[in-house]
Write a protein that holds these residues in place. Structure first.
Motif, PDB file in Angstrom:
ATOM      1  N   THR A   1       4.337   0.958 -18.600  1.00  0.00           N
ATOM      2  CA  THR A   1       4.806   1.937 -17.605  1.00  0.00           C
ATOM      3  C   THR A   1       3.641   2.736 -17.044  1.00  0.00           C
ATOM      4  OG1 THR A   1       6.940   2.143 -18.743  1.00  0.00           O
ATOM      5  CG2 THR A   1       6.344   3.886 -17.200  1.00  0.00           C
ATOM      6  N   LYS A   2       2.787   3.219 -17.924  1.00  0.00           N
ATOM      7  CA  LYS A   2       1.642   4.026 -17.483  1.00  0.00           C
ATOM      8  C   LYS A   2       0.610   3.177 -16.752  1.00  0.00           C
ATOM      9  CE  LYS A   2       2.180   7.601 -21.026  1.00  0.00           C
ATOM     10  NZ  LYS A   2       2.540   8.636 -20.042  1.00  0.00           N
ATOM     11  N   GLU A   3       0.522   1.903 -17.109  1.00  0.00           N
ATOM     12  CA  GLU A   3      -0.413   1.026 -16.403  1.00  0.00           C
ATOM     13  C   GLU A   3       0.006   0.863 -14.948  1.00  0.00           C
ATOM     14  OE1 GLU A   3      -2.546  -3.373 -16.873  1.00  0.00           O
ATOM     15  OE2 GLU A   3      -0.805  -2.844 -18.122  1.00  0.00           O
ATOM     16  N   ASN A   4       1.283   0.763 -14.699  1.00  0.00           N
ATOM     17  CA  ASN A   4       1.766   0.656 -13.322  1.00  0.00           C
ATOM     18  C   ASN A   4       1.454   1.914 -12.526  1.00  0.00           C
ATOM     19  OD1 ASN A   4       2.712  -1.878 -13.782  1.00  0.00           O
ATOM     20  ND2 ASN A   4       4.876  -1.404 -13.497  1.00  0.00           N
ATOM     21  N   LEU A   5       1.685   3.089 -13.131  1.00  0.00           N
ATOM     22  CA  LEU A   5       1.352   4.353 -12.464  1.00  0.00           C
ATOM     23  C   LEU A   5      -0.143   4.447 -12.202  1.00  0.00           C
ATOM     24  CD1 LEU A   5       3.645   6.762 -14.537  1.00  0.00           C
ATOM     25  CD2 LEU A   5       4.048   5.897 -12.221  1.00  0.00           C
ATOM     26  N   LEU A   6      -0.918   3.932 -13.148  1.00  0.00           N
ATOM     27  CA  LEU A   6      -2.372   3.928 -13.000  1.00  0.00           C
ATOM     28  C   LEU A   6      -2.794   3.138 -11.771  1.00  0.00           C
ATOM     29  CD1 LEU A   6      -5.396   4.002 -13.973  1.00  0.00           C
ATOM     30  CD2 LEU A   6      -4.821   2.046 -15.408  1.00  0.00           C
ATOM     31  N   TYR A   7      -2.204   1.964 -11.570  1.00  0.00           N
ATOM     32  CA  TYR A   7      -2.605   1.131 -10.442  1.00  0.00           C
ATOM     33  C   TYR A   7      -2.176   1.738  -9.111  1.00  0.00           C
ATOM     34  CZ  TYR A   7      -3.834  -2.413 -13.886  1.00  0.00           C
ATOM     35  OH  TYR A   7      -4.406  -3.087 -14.935  1.00  0.00           O
ATOM     36  N   GLU A   8      -1.068   2.438  -9.090  1.00  0.00           N
ATOM     37  CA  GLU A   8      -0.674   3.133  -7.869  1.00  0.00           C
ATOM     38  C   GLU A   8      -1.720   4.181  -7.495  1.00  0.00           C
ATOM     39  OE1 GLU A   8       3.170   4.827  -8.272  1.00  0.00           O
ATOM     40  OE2 GLU A   8       4.192   2.913  -8.629  1.00  0.00           O
ATOM     41  N   LYS A   9      -2.165   4.913  -8.494  1.00  0.00           N
ATOM     42  CA  LYS A   9      -3.185   5.940  -8.247  1.00  0.00           C
ATOM     43  C   LYS A   9      -4.526   5.305  -7.901  1.00  0.00           C
ATOM     44  CE  LYS A   9      -2.199   9.521  -8.576  1.00  0.00           C
ATOM     45  NZ  LYS A   9      -1.656  10.438  -7.553  1.00  0.00           N
ATOM     46  N   ALA A  10      -4.839   4.162  -8.512  1.00  0.00           N
ATOM     47  CA  ALA A  10      -6.102   3.479  -8.226  1.00  0.00           C
ATOM     48  C   ALA A  10      -6.157   3.025  -6.769  1.00  0.00           C
ATOM     49  CB  ALA A  10      -6.268   2.291  -9.162  1.00  0.00           C
ATOM     50  N   LYS A  11      -5.030   2.541  -6.245  1.00  0.00           N
ATOM     51  CA  LYS A  11      -4.995   2.135  -4.843  1.00  0.00           C
ATOM     52  C   LYS A  11      -5.217   3.338  -3.926  1.00  0.00           C
ATOM     53  CE  LYS A  11      -1.768  -1.716  -5.521  1.00  0.00           C
ATOM     54  NZ  LYS A  11      -0.413  -2.205  -5.219  1.00  0.00           N
ATOM     55  N   GLU A  12      -4.607   4.449  -4.271  1.00  0.00           N
ATOM     56  CA  GLU A  12      -4.792   5.668  -3.486  1.00  0.00           C
ATOM     57  C   GLU A  12      -6.251   6.112  -3.527  1.00  0.00           C
ATOM     58  OE1 GLU A  12      -3.143  10.310  -3.390  1.00  0.00           O
ATOM     59  OE2 GLU A  12      -2.227   8.826  -4.755  1.00  0.00           O
ATOM     60  N   TYR A  13      -6.844   5.993  -4.692  1.00  0.00           N
ATOM     61  CA  TYR A  13      -8.249   6.368  -4.871  1.00  0.00           C
ATOM     62  C   TYR A  13      -9.166   5.476  -4.033  1.00  0.00           C
ATOM     63  CZ  TYR A  13     -12.567   7.545  -7.438  1.00  0.00           C
ATOM     64  OH  TYR A  13     -13.834   7.964  -7.793  1.00  0.00           O
ATOM     65  N   LYS A  14      -8.875   4.195  -3.971  1.00  0.00           N
ATOM     66  CA  LYS A  14      -9.700   3.269  -3.196  1.00  0.00           C
ATOM     67  C   LYS A  14      -9.574   3.540  -1.697  1.00  0.00           C
ATOM     68  CE  LYS A  14      -9.884  -1.080  -4.471  1.00  0.00           C
ATOM     69  NZ  LYS A  14      -9.437  -2.444  -4.881  1.00  0.00           N
ATOM     70  N   VAL A  15      -8.369   3.905  -1.257  1.00  0.00           N
ATOM     71  CA  VAL A  15      -8.173   4.229   0.162  1.00  0.00           C
ATOM     72  C   VAL A  15      -9.036   5.409   0.563  1.00  0.00           C
ATOM     73  CG1 VAL A  15      -6.498   5.126   1.830  1.00  0.00           C
ATOM     74  CG2 VAL A  15      -5.856   3.251   0.305  1.00  0.00           C
ATOM     75  N   LEU A  16      -9.224   6.359  -0.362  1.00  0.00           N
ATOM     76  CA  LEU A  16     -10.036   7.556  -0.087  1.00  0.00           C
ATOM     77  C   LEU A  16     -11.529   7.300  -0.230  1.00  0.00           C
ATOM     78  CD1 LEU A  16      -7.817  10.183  -1.938  1.00  0.00           C
ATOM     79  CD2 LEU A  16      -8.062   9.888   0.539  1.00  0.00           C
ATOM     80  N   GLY A  17     -11.901   6.043  -0.528  1.00  0.00           N
ATOM     81  CA  GLY A  17     -13.324   5.702  -0.630  1.00  0.00           C
ATOM     82  C   GLY A  17     -13.837   5.614  -2.047  1.00  0.00           C
ATOM     83  N   GLY A  18     -12.962   5.794  -3.014  1.00  0.00           N
ATOM     84  CA  GLY A  18     -13.384   5.689  -4.404  1.00  0.00           C
ATOM     85  C   GLY A  18     -13.576   4.240  -4.828  1.00  0.00           C
ATOM     86  N   THR A  19     -14.257   4.067  -5.951  1.00  0.00           N
ATOM     87  CA  THR A  19     -14.546   2.729  -6.461  1.00  0.00           C
ATOM     88  C   THR A  19     -13.688   2.433  -7.687  1.00  0.00           C
ATOM     89  OG1 THR A  19     -16.840   2.891  -5.691  1.00  0.00           O
ATOM     90  CG2 THR A  19     -16.348   1.208  -7.352  1.00  0.00           C
ATOM     91  N   PHE A  20     -12.978   1.326  -7.614  1.00  0.00           N
ATOM     92  CA  PHE A  20     -12.192   0.857  -8.758  1.00  0.00           C
ATOM     93  C   PHE A  20     -12.324  -0.661  -8.762  1.00  0.00           C
ATOM     94  CE2 PHE A  20      -8.399  -0.230 -11.213  1.00  0.00           C
ATOM     95  CZ  PHE A  20      -8.463   0.688 -12.247  1.00  0.00           C
ATOM     96  N   HIS A  21     -12.966  -1.194  -9.794  1.00  0.00           N
ATOM     97  CA  HIS A  21     -13.358  -2.605  -9.794  1.00  0.00           C
ATOM     98  C   HIS A  21     -12.218  -3.537 -10.189  1.00  0.00           C
ATOM     99  CE1 HIS A  21     -17.486  -1.502  -8.997  1.00  0.00           C
ATOM    100  NE2 HIS A  21     -17.468  -0.666 -10.022  1.00  0.00           N
ATOM    101  N   LEU A  22     -11.168  -3.494  -9.383  1.00  0.00           N
ATOM    102  CA  LEU A  22     -10.049  -4.409  -9.546  1.00  0.00           C
ATOM    103  C   LEU A  22      -9.385  -4.551  -8.183  1.00  0.00           C
ATOM    104  CD1 LEU A  22      -8.821  -5.961 -11.979  1.00  0.00           C
ATOM    105  CD2 LEU A  22      -7.069  -4.198 -12.103  1.00  0.00           C
ATOM    106  N   SER A  23      -9.160  -5.776  -7.761  1.00  0.00           N
ATOM    107  CA  SER A  23      -8.607  -6.003  -6.423  1.00  0.00           C
ATOM    108  C   SER A  23      -7.150  -5.563  -6.350  1.00  0.00           C
ATOM    109  CB  SER A  23      -8.726  -7.477  -6.051  1.00  0.00           C
ATOM    110  OG  SER A  23      -7.855  -8.260  -6.842  1.00  0.00           O
ATOM    111  N   ASP A  24      -6.719  -5.245  -5.135  1.00  0.00           N
ATOM    112  CA  ASP A  24      -5.318  -4.866  -4.936  1.00  0.00           C
ATOM    113  C   ASP A  24      -4.392  -6.020  -5.303  1.00  0.00           C
ATOM    114  OD1 ASP A  24      -6.274  -2.488  -4.048  1.00  0.00           O
ATOM    115  OD2 ASP A  24      -5.599  -2.691  -1.976  1.00  0.00           O
TER     116      ASP A  24
END
Length: 365
Positions: free
Chosen positions: A107-130
């Motif tokens: 459950t928390k992993e799914n929430l994590l990926y939602e936030k990671a996508k938001e972070y990448k849109v803002l220019g942040g780096t997250f080394h996992l593809s959408d």
């Protein structure tokens, strides 16, 4: 019937078949023991996997905060805010893994990926593809719906999943080839030792004897496959506390739909059984055609092992019977059009049987 029993007696008298069955049981046991020992490693690797993301996000946050000490940049401030939330969620996932709270983990992993996508849109780096995050999210959603914990499919100890793992190793060109090489000499040895002359003086046709020989091959092959599957399931069931509803575990995704393990195993056994029949029929064909142990071994290795390597390296084709030498790969790649591979196998087996009988109908000893 008596002739078939006589062939079994000859096969088992050499003891190679028995040794192969015992070796298969030992291999299954060792694989299970390895997986049991690796359970702590599975947890440690999960923690290490998310910890790397956490370290990367933390380092980027530190750099961005230093920049903000000298400059007021609203976009960067928003990135830092979202990044801080992402870092917190990463730690929550790690804590859930450490606490073995399996459903919280997915459950928390799914929430994590939602936030990671938001972070990448803002220019942040997250080394996992959408795309990869979406795939894992879909898997986690299915696991949540079924109330199942996530498993490492290569290190699992759950009975059904472990059985599928064992079958995925056994039902390959190399697994089939090992059994084929043991059985080939039962035909070629009769010609090389001239024992076949006595056999052909008995009151039955040559074709009947050849078919009985093929039947003994097939029975031994199917017995081996059954022993491997049952030993894997029984072993895992006896020493593992099985989770409820494990039969619904989502094994693979095909065009947006998840295939459950309860569907994969019987279909894999059907395809694997037919693939084994094809390989053994091919071995029967080359043994009666060339009548030489060395030459038959060489041809079997080149065709079966070579075909398996070709499929593993992406050389599979819907109309190539050798595709079936890697059963799990072929099943998943052709899951929606399975009829083609089954039809191809049936036609190939029939051609080999007819061809072998025709070649040897009036051939001398």
């Amino acid at each position: 019937m008596n002739l078939l029993l006589f062939e079994f007696k000859k096969l088992f008298r050499s003891k190679l078949v028995l040794y192969f069955l015992v070796f298969s049981l030992i291999a299954v046991t060792l694989l299970f023991v390895r997986n049991v020992w690796q359970q702590e490693r599975v947890q440690a690797e999960k923690i290490d996997y998310f910890s790397k993301f956490a370290r990367d996000v933390s380092m980027e946050l530190q750099g961005n905060r230093k920049v903000l000490e000298d400059n007021s940049l609203p976009a960067l401030e928003e990135q830092v805010r979202v990044g801080s939330m992402l870092y917190s969620q990463l730690n929550e996932v790690i804590f859930a893994i450490q606490s073995q709270r399996t459903m919280d983990e997915v459950t928390k992993e799914n929430l994590l990926y939602e936030k990671a996508k938001e972070y990448k849109v803002l220019g942040g780096t997250f080394h996992l593809s959408d795309a990869e995050m979406d795939r894992v999210t879909r898997l986690n959603d299915q696991l949540i719906r079924e109330g199942l914990p996530k498993e490492d499919l290569k290190l699992t100890v759950q009975p059904l999943l472990f059985t599928q793992l064992v079958l995925s190793y056994a039902m390959t060109g190399f697994g089939f080839l090992a059994l084929l090489l043991i059985l080939l000499s039962s035909v070629t040895g009769e010609y090389e030792e001239k024992n076949v002359r006595l056999v052909y003086t008995l009151p039955f046709s040559r074709s009947r004897y050849m078919l009985i020989k093929l039947g003994s091959f097939l029975v031994v092959g199917l017995v081996w496959l059954t022993v491997v599957a049952l030993s894997a399931y029984v072993l895992a069931s006896q020493f593992t506390e099985a989770v409820e509803n494990q039969s619904a575990y989502p094994f693979a995704e095909v065009e947006g739909n998840w295939i459950q393990i309860v569907d994969v195993i019987p279909k894999g056994l059907l395809l694997g059984g037919m693939s084994l029949i094809l390989v053994l029929t091919f071995g029967w064909f080359i043994a009666y055609t060339f009548r030489s142990t060395l030459l038959s071994y060489l041809i079997a290795i080149l065709v079966v092992a070579g075909g398996a390597l070709l499929v593993m390296n992406g050389g599979s084709s819907p109309w190539n019977p050798l595709s079936a030498l890697q059963v799990q790969q072929t099943l998943l790649e052709q899951y929606l059009t399975q009829w083609r591979i089954y039809l191809l196998l049936l036609v190939s087996i029939a051609l080999l049987v007819v061809g072998t009988l025709s070649i040897n109908r009036k051939r001398g000893v």
